[in-house]
Scaffold this motif. Structure first.
Motif, PDB file in Angstrom:
ATOM      1  N   UNK A   1      19.064   7.537 -14.152  1.00  0.00           N
ATOM      2  CA  UNK A   1      19.408   6.647 -15.254  1.00  0.00           C
ATOM      3  C   UNK A   1      20.869   6.263 -15.065  1.00  0.00           C
ATOM      4  N   UNK A   2      21.113   5.044 -14.597  1.00  0.00           N
ATOM      5  CA  UNK A   2      22.464   4.626 -14.225  1.00  0.00           C
ATOM      6  C   UNK A   2      23.383   4.476 -15.429  1.00  0.00           C
ATOM      7  N   UNK A   3      22.839   4.223 -16.607  1.00  0.00           N
ATOM      8  CA  UNK A   3      23.667   4.091 -17.809  1.00  0.00           C
ATOM      9  C   UNK A   3      24.151   5.456 -18.304  1.00  0.00           C
ATOM     10  N   UNK A   4      23.310   6.459 -18.190  1.00  0.00           N
ATOM     11  CA  UNK A   4      23.646   7.787 -18.692  1.00  0.00           C
ATOM     12  C   UNK A   4      24.200   8.720 -17.608  1.00  0.00           C
ATOM     13  N   UNK A   5      23.948   8.393 -16.339  1.00  0.00           N
ATOM     14  CA  UNK A   5      24.363   9.287 -15.265  1.00  0.00           C
ATOM     15  C   UNK A   5      23.530  10.552 -15.215  1.00  0.00           C
ATOM     16  N   UNK A   6      22.245  10.418 -15.520  1.00  0.00           N
ATOM     17  CA  UNK A   6      21.349  11.570 -15.533  1.00  0.00           C
ATOM     18  C   UNK A   6      20.129  11.313 -14.652  1.00  0.00           C
ATOM     19  N   UNK A   7      19.493  12.385 -14.231  1.00  0.00           N
ATOM     20  CA  UNK A   7      18.230  12.246 -13.521  1.00  0.00           C
ATOM     21  C   UNK A   7      17.139  11.859 -14.506  1.00  0.00           C
ATOM     22  N   UNK A   8      16.207  11.060 -14.026  1.00  0.00           N
ATOM     23  CA  UNK A   8      15.041  10.734 -14.834  1.00  0.00           C
ATOM     24  C   UNK A   8      13.949  11.773 -14.600  1.00  0.00           C
ATOM     25  N   UNK A   9      12.833  11.556 -15.218  1.00  0.00           N
ATOM     26  CA  UNK A   9      11.766  12.557 -15.230  1.00  0.00           C
ATOM     27  C   UNK A   9      11.155  12.792 -13.854  1.00  0.00           C
ATOM     28  N   UNK A  10      11.042  11.728 -13.031  1.00  0.00           N
ATOM     29  CA  UNK A  10      10.164  11.797 -11.876  1.00  0.00           C
ATOM     30  C   UNK A  10      10.910  11.764 -10.548  1.00  0.00           C
ATOM     31  N   UNK A  11      10.450  12.592  -9.620  1.00  0.00           N
ATOM     32  CA  UNK A  11      10.860  12.519  -8.233  1.00  0.00           C
ATOM     33  C   UNK A  11       9.629  12.283  -7.376  1.00  0.00           C
ATOM     34  N   UNK A  12       9.823  11.694  -6.195  1.00  0.00           N
ATOM     35  CA  UNK A  12       8.688  11.429  -5.312  1.00  0.00           C
ATOM     36  C   UNK A  12       9.054  11.779  -3.872  1.00  0.00           C
ATOM     37  N   UNK A  13       8.032  12.051  -3.081  1.00  0.00           N
ATOM     38  CA  UNK A  13       8.195  12.238  -1.650  1.00  0.00           C
ATOM     39  C   UNK A  13       7.707  10.982  -0.924  1.00  0.00           C
ATOM     40  N   UNK A  14       8.181  10.808   0.300  1.00  0.00           N
ATOM     41  CA  UNK A  14       7.696   9.692   1.092  1.00  0.00           C
ATOM     42  C   UNK A  14       6.194   9.835   1.329  1.00  0.00           C
ATOM     43  N   UNK A  15       5.535   8.687   1.533  1.00  0.00           N
ATOM     44  CA  UNK A  15       4.094   8.705   1.767  1.00  0.00           C
ATOM     45  C   UNK A  15       3.741   9.514   3.014  1.00  0.00           C
TER      46      UNK A  15
ATOM     47  N   UNK B   1       0.812  -1.210   0.000  1.00  0.00           N
ATOM     48  CA  UNK B   1       0.000   0.000   0.000  1.00  0.00           C
ATOM     49  C   UNK B   1       0.849   1.265   0.000  1.00  0.00           C
ATOM     50  N   UNK B   2       2.162   1.121   0.130  1.00  0.00           N
ATOM     51  CA  UNK B   2       3.040   2.287   0.074  1.00  0.00           C
ATOM     52  C   UNK B   2       3.399   2.648  -1.361  1.00  0.00           C
ATOM     53  N   UNK B   3       3.619   1.625  -2.201  1.00  0.00           N
ATOM     54  CA  UNK B   3       4.031   1.952  -3.563  1.00  0.00           C
ATOM     55  C   UNK B   3       3.668   0.917  -4.615  1.00  0.00           C
ATOM     56  N   UNK B   4       3.465  -0.361  -4.251  1.00  0.00           N
ATOM     57  CA  UNK B   4       3.244  -1.381  -5.280  1.00  0.00           C
ATOM     58  C   UNK B   4       1.849  -1.322  -5.899  1.00  0.00           C
ATOM     59  N   UNK B   5       0.945  -0.585  -5.276  1.00  0.00           N
ATOM     60  CA  UNK B   5      -0.407  -0.484  -5.811  1.00  0.00           C
ATOM     61  C   UNK B   5      -0.473   0.389  -7.065  1.00  0.00           C
ATOM     62  N   UNK B   6       0.585   1.153  -7.356  1.00  0.00           N
ATOM     63  CA  UNK B   6       0.539   2.119  -8.445  1.00  0.00           C
ATOM     64  C   UNK B   6       0.536   1.439  -9.817  1.00  0.00           C
ATOM     65  N   UNK B   7      -0.054   2.124 -10.777  1.00  0.00           N
ATOM     66  CA  UNK B   7      -0.163   1.567 -12.130  1.00  0.00           C
ATOM     67  C   UNK B   7       1.183   1.437 -12.826  1.00  0.00           C
ATOM     68  N   UNK B   8       2.167   2.276 -12.422  1.00  0.00           N
ATOM     69  CA  UNK B   8       3.456   2.232 -13.103  1.00  0.00           C
ATOM     70  C   UNK B   8       4.346   1.095 -12.616  1.00  0.00           C
TER      71      UNK B   8
ATOM     72  N   UNK C   1      18.759  16.553   3.272  1.00  0.00           N
ATOM     73  CA  UNK C   1      17.962  16.146   2.114  1.00  0.00           C
ATOM     74  C   UNK C   1      17.138  14.891   2.369  1.00  0.00           C
ATOM     75  N   UNK C   2      17.130  14.388   3.588  1.00  0.00           N
ATOM     76  CA  UNK C   2      16.511  13.096   3.880  1.00  0.00           C
ATOM     77  C   UNK C   2      15.014  13.092   3.600  1.00  0.00           C
ATOM     78  N   UNK C   3      14.540  11.930   3.154  1.00  0.00           N
ATOM     79  CA  UNK C   3      13.113  11.781   2.915  1.00  0.00           C
ATOM     80  C   UNK C   3      12.300  11.963   4.172  1.00  0.00           C
ATOM     81  N   UNK C   4      12.866  11.599   5.315  1.00  0.00           N
ATOM     82  CA  UNK C   4      12.172  11.755   6.593  1.00  0.00           C
ATOM     83  C   UNK C   4      12.060  13.210   7.011  1.00  0.00           C
ATOM     84  N   UNK C   5      12.766  14.098   6.298  1.00  0.00           N
ATOM     85  CA  UNK C   5      12.669  15.539   6.546  1.00  0.00           C
ATOM     86  C   UNK C   5      11.871  16.222   5.434  1.00  0.00           C
TER      87      UNK C   5
END
Length: 331
Positions: free
Chosen positions: A219-233, A20-27, A207-211
């Motif tokens: 993207x570990x192959x390119x060394x770049x950020x991907x499109x999406x960031x998320x906050x903790x539930x 219920x924290x993250x696996x329920x998502x469509x992605x 920068x902690x998620x708990x804060x």
């Protein structure tokens, strides 16, 4: 959702609250590629993966800093530390019992290291709690507010990292770190099974998620950020494509010194060969710097921030399968 929950309950042999924290998502494409809570705990506790001789150094932030500096490994410079009113600095021990003596201690520290700020971290810190920065221009007022903690608790005093200016464009109010999980296979190969970047928000010194910080896919192959960031539930679980303070777009941002970061961790692992470690890495103008290591990293955060789940990594999946087999079929 009910079908997936029943499947995980059966396959993981636990009630999958984590679903219920993250696996329920469509992605989420394949729920079988993610760790269960009990699987993560078995990895943390397995003596084949963690040796107390090594984890004792990793778990104690003071021991880790002194060990890294002794071997010339790049880490945040440790200026000093204290246990209650016993202050260690510049190879001397001082008793600091009053606000006045606190002021004198830090003025001396600033003068000795020719700096105007110091990052203060609790020795038993978790999730960035209790961290703050002391600055010379407002020292007296800050010490008045922090004197109780500084006279009764235990802290480390570090240099304030000078973050790479490209990362400052995204967020400059704290040091934003990469979290990288390394895994040493049974044959001794080093694999990086999860990499994501954390960004603070507003004026938080960490920068902690708990804060309330943001986790951004890499993207570990390119060394770049991907499109999406998320906050903790616990902070709403919001998905973000831009940093909320700078409005900087994450997608495609090239992380400076990305390859050198993996190289630095590989060097560290020659000195601290624990088989699963979570590394926090800052990027400066001169390259990557290890902030700290964690023998018990939050694998669920790494799981959800990896490219489709940690168990997509073949060798790591084999490890988890082996540990599960040993747990359910002990000899």
């Amino acid at each position: 959702m009910l079908r997936e929950i029943r499947h995980l309950w059966h396959s993981k042999k636990e009630i999958p609250y984590y679903y219920f924290k993250y696996l329920y998502r469509n992605d989420v494409k394949n729920i079988n590629d993610y760790l269960g809570t009990k699987e993560a705990n078995r990895l943390h506790q397995n003596p084949q993966l963690h040796r107390s001789e090594i984890t004792t150094i990793i778990n104690n932030k003071l021991a880790f800093s002194l060990y890294a500096q002794k071997h010339g490994l790049k880490t945040a410079r440790l200026y000093g530390y204290h246990f209650n009113h016993k202050y260690f600095f510049n190879e001397t021990l001082k008793s600091v019992n009053t606000e006045q003596s606190l002021h004198h201690f830090f003025q001396n520290l600033f003068n000795t290291y020719q700096t105007t700020s110091v990052f203060v971290k609790p020795l038993a810190d978790f999730g960035g709690k209790g961290c703050f920065i002391l600055r010379s221009e407002d020292l007296k007022n800050q010490l008045y507010k922090k004197k109780e903690a500084l006279l009764t608790e235990n802290h480390l005093f570090y240099e304030v990292i000078k973050q790479h200016p490209r990362i400052n464009e995204i967020h400059s109010h704290c040091v934003n770190t990469l979290r990288i999980v390394s895994y040493i296979t049974p044959t001794g190969n080093i694999e990086f099974i999860s990499t994501f970047m954390r960004f603070g928000i507003d004026n938080s010194p960490v920068d902690n998620g708990s804060a309330g910080g943001i986790f951004v896919y890499v993207d570990e192959d390119k060394g770049t950020l991907k499109e999406m960031g998320i906050k903790k539930m616990s902070f709403g679980g919001e998905k973000l494509t831009h940093h909320p303070n700078s409005n900087f777009k994450f997608d495609g941002f090239e992380i400076p010194y990305f390859k050198e970061t993996y190289d630095l961790i590989t060097t560290y692992l020659q000195y601290l060969p624990d088989r699963i470690i979570g590394w926090d890495v800052a990027i400066t103008t001169d390259g990557p710097v290890i902030i700290e290591a964690n023998d018990c990293p939050n694998l669920h955060s790494s799981d959800v921030m990896s490219s489709g789940g940690l168990l997509r990594n073949e060798s790591f999946r084999e490890l988890v399968t082996q540990i599960n087999s040993e747990y359910f079929n002990p000899t």
